[in-house]
Design a protein around this motif. Structure first.
Motif, PDB file in Angstrom:
ATOM      1  N   LEU A 170       5.093  -3.414   3.186  1.00 57.85           N
ATOM      2  CA  LEU A 170       4.937  -5.224   3.276  1.00 57.85           C
ATOM      3  C   LEU A 170       6.015  -5.439   4.267  1.00 57.85           C
ATOM      4  O   LEU A 170       7.253  -5.459   4.981  1.00 57.85           O
ATOM      5  N   ARG A 171       5.543  -6.580   5.269  1.00 54.76           N
ATOM      6  CA  ARG A 171       5.916  -7.673   5.510  1.00 54.76           C
ATOM      7  C   ARG A 171       6.098  -8.690   5.935  1.00 54.76           C
ATOM      8  O   ARG A 171       5.007  -9.717   5.448  1.00 54.76           O
ATOM      9  N   PRO A 172       6.918  -9.240   5.129  1.00 51.60           N
ATOM     10  CA  PRO A 172       6.938 -11.240   5.135  1.00 51.60           C
ATOM     11  C   PRO A 172       6.594 -11.828   6.385  1.00 51.60           C
ATOM     12  O   PRO A 172       7.600 -11.507   7.852  1.00 51.60           O
ATOM     13  N   ILE A 214       0.297  -6.876   3.084  1.00 53.06           N
ATOM     14  CA  ILE A 214       1.103  -6.181   2.015  1.00 53.06           C
ATOM     15  C   ILE A 214      -0.181  -5.019   2.808  1.00 53.06           C
ATOM     16  O   ILE A 214      -2.088  -5.644   2.846  1.00 53.06           O
ATOM     17  N   ARG A 215       0.110  -3.998   3.714  1.00 55.27           N
ATOM     18  CA  ARG A 215      -1.135  -3.349   4.403  1.00 55.27           C
ATOM     19  C   ARG A 215      -0.972  -2.120   3.650  1.00 55.27           C
ATOM     20  O   ARG A 215       0.173  -1.209   3.107  1.00 55.27           O
ATOM     21  N   GLU A 216      -1.553  -1.525   3.386  1.00 57.36           N
ATOM     22  CA  GLU A 216      -1.850  -0.187   2.836  1.00 57.36           C
ATOM     23  C   GLU A 216      -1.377   1.076   3.524  1.00 57.36           C
ATOM     24  O   GLU A 216      -1.705   0.848   4.769  1.00 57.36           O
ATOM     25  N   GLY A 226      -4.054  -3.760   9.131  1.00 56.15           N
ATOM     26  CA  GLY A 226      -2.765  -4.333   8.741  1.00 56.15           C
ATOM     27  C   GLY A 226      -1.668  -3.526   9.896  1.00 56.15           C
ATOM     28  O   GLY A 226      -0.712  -4.796   9.710  1.00 56.15           O
ATOM     29  N   ASP A 227      -1.857  -2.407  10.095  1.00 61.10           N
ATOM     30  CA  ASP A 227      -0.646  -2.738  11.435  1.00 61.10           C
ATOM     31  C   ASP A 227      -1.022  -3.409  12.714  1.00 61.10           C
ATOM     32  O   ASP A 227      -0.065  -4.374  13.198  1.00 61.10           O
ATOM     33  N   ILE A 228      -2.374  -3.533  12.397  1.00 67.20           N
ATOM     34  CA  ILE A 228      -2.523  -4.561  13.825  1.00 67.20           C
ATOM     35  C   ILE A 228      -2.404  -6.109  13.271  1.00 67.20           C
ATOM     36  O   ILE A 228      -1.411  -6.630  14.393  1.00 67.20           O
ATOM     37  N   THR A 287      -0.134  -7.218  11.827  1.00 65.51           N
ATOM     38  CA  THR A 287       1.016  -7.071  11.307  1.00 65.51           C
ATOM     39  C   THR A 287       1.862  -7.715  12.782  1.00 65.51           C
ATOM     40  O   THR A 287       3.040  -8.130  12.635  1.00 65.51           O
ATOM     41  N   ASP A 288       1.658  -7.249  13.807  1.00 70.37           N
ATOM     42  CA  ASP A 288       2.178  -7.004  15.280  1.00 70.37           C
ATOM     43  C   ASP A 288       1.985  -8.670  15.704  1.00 70.37           C
ATOM     44  O   ASP A 288       2.969  -9.505  15.857  1.00 70.37           O
ATOM     45  N   LEU A 289       1.036  -8.891  15.643  1.00 71.22           N
ATOM     46  CA  LEU A 289       0.600 -10.450  15.365  1.00 71.22           C
ATOM     47  C   LEU A 289       1.184 -12.065  14.999  1.00 71.22           C
ATOM     48  O   LEU A 289       1.535 -12.278  15.636  1.00 71.22           O
TER      49      LEU A 289
END
Ligand code: IPM
Ligand code: MN
Length: 355
Positions: free
Chosen positions: A104-106, A130-132, A247-249, A251-253
């Protein structure tokens, strides 16, 4: 008697322990106000222990973690350890063994925080990814042969089962409803090329939405286009659900548009089990022990932890105190060494707004 929660405290490497200490400081004040108590058990997993003993995260630790209410993690990573060893051996091992299937990344731009996006204001950047967190290419299925020869072959396979997609989708729909903003759940994938995995996600999204979440608007973006929209029109988004690597990629952006790794926090959640909370930034070895690293991400991760423990008001209080501290304008930058005050002083300032 006050309610007590047992927390595994894993400071980890570099600046990890310093930022975690500030989170614990803020929580210390919050718990007084809201009448509960966190009982921390310290674990020394990280590079130092690995370099001394060869051990990353033993199975016995996983069993101990299972008995805790949550894990509060600083950072993992060290220049003397080959990349991959600690990431796989500690972070990914905990995620997989504890089945923390939601990441979970707000993504929220706070006042007085600089974003590289021209003309975007806090009201424009406020969404959740929400990244699996348990499947996909991260499962490591595949192999290599003829390694080192001209004809070397390597495969690493994106795998998803319907139940794994469905449990993530359910969490995403529920959160979209609870958030109660645009009530829009955007699925991010690459269904125009990944016709098998993409199709599975697209049907899971549609079928569950049509059946159980008629109040939620269904939306879809390809992952490549999403990176453009994050920059051009982040205000479009409410909640995003996506598979592990995408999701990994993204969420850095997402982290950089909300002001960078100094403020971005994340939770690895097992909604039915033990979850782990961490600032998104790394261990920043060169800043270790200098009192210059930004603790806001770790403090926000602490707020997310309280929220997941069921102390929602306390979690909100942490966010409010961070916003209040930023609103004073005293914290000059989110970058390490340029905050205009030290790590501990930022922690003190935020704590002062809890009282
Ligand atoms: C993250 C990190 C990890 C990941 C690494 C360190 C294994 O980049 O939490 O996003 O890829 O998930
Ligand atoms: Mn990452």
């Amino acid at each position: 008697m006050a309610k007590t929660y047992n927390i595994a405290q894993v400071g980890g490497d570099g600046t990890g322990p310093e930022v975690l200490a500030e989170g614990i400081k803020v929580i210390g004040e919050v718990q007084k106000k809201y009448g509960f108590k966190l009982n921390y058990t310290k674990y020394d997993f990280g590079a130092e222990r690995y370099l001394k003993t060869g051990e990353t995260l033993p199975d016995s630790a996983i069993e101990e973690f299972r008995k805790q209410d949550a894990i509060y993690l600083g950072a993992i990573g060290h220049p003397d350890v080959k990349p991959g060893i600690l990431e796989l051996g500690i972070l990914l091992k905990a995620r997989f063994k504890l089945d923390q299937y939601i990441n979970l990344r707000p993504v929220k731009l706070f006042p007085n925080v600089e974003t590289p996006l021209k003309d975007k204001k806090p009201e424009d950047i406020d969404f959740v990814v929400i990244r699996e967190n348990s499947g996909g290419i991260y499962t490591g299925i595949g192999g290599a042969t003829m390694v080192g020869t001209q004809n070397e072959i390597a495969t690493q396979v994106m795998t998803y089962s319907r139940p794994i997609v469905d449990r993530c989708m359910k969490y995403a729909y529920d959160l979209t409803r609870k958030r109660n903003k645009k009530k829009m759940l955007t699925l991010v994938h690459k269904s125009n090329v990944l016709t098998h995995c993409g199709d599975l996600w697209v049907r899971a999204h549609k079928e569950m939405g049509d059946r159980d979440y008629k109040d939620i608007k269904q939306d879809y973006n390809h992952v490549d286009a999403t990176t453009m929209w994050f920059v051009k029109q982040p205000e479009y988004y409410d909640v995003i659900v996506t598979e592990n690597l995408f999701g990994d990629i993204i969420t850095d952006l997402a982290a950089i548009i909300q002001g960078g790794l100094g403020v971005a926090a994340g939770g690895n959640l097992n909604p039915e089990g033990v979850s782990m909370f961490e600032p998104m930034g790394g261990s920043a070895p060169k800043y270790t022990g200098k009192n210059v690293i930004n603790p806001i991400a770790a403090i926000m991760a602490g707020g997310m932890m309280l929220d997941s423990l069921g102390e929602e008001k306390a979690g909100q209080a942490v966010e409010k105190a961070v916003v209040a501290a930023l609103t004073t304008g005293k914290i000059k930058s989110m970058a390490a060494g340029r905050m205009g005050m030290g790590t501990r002083e930022v922690g003190d300032l935020i704590t002062s707004f809890i009282k």
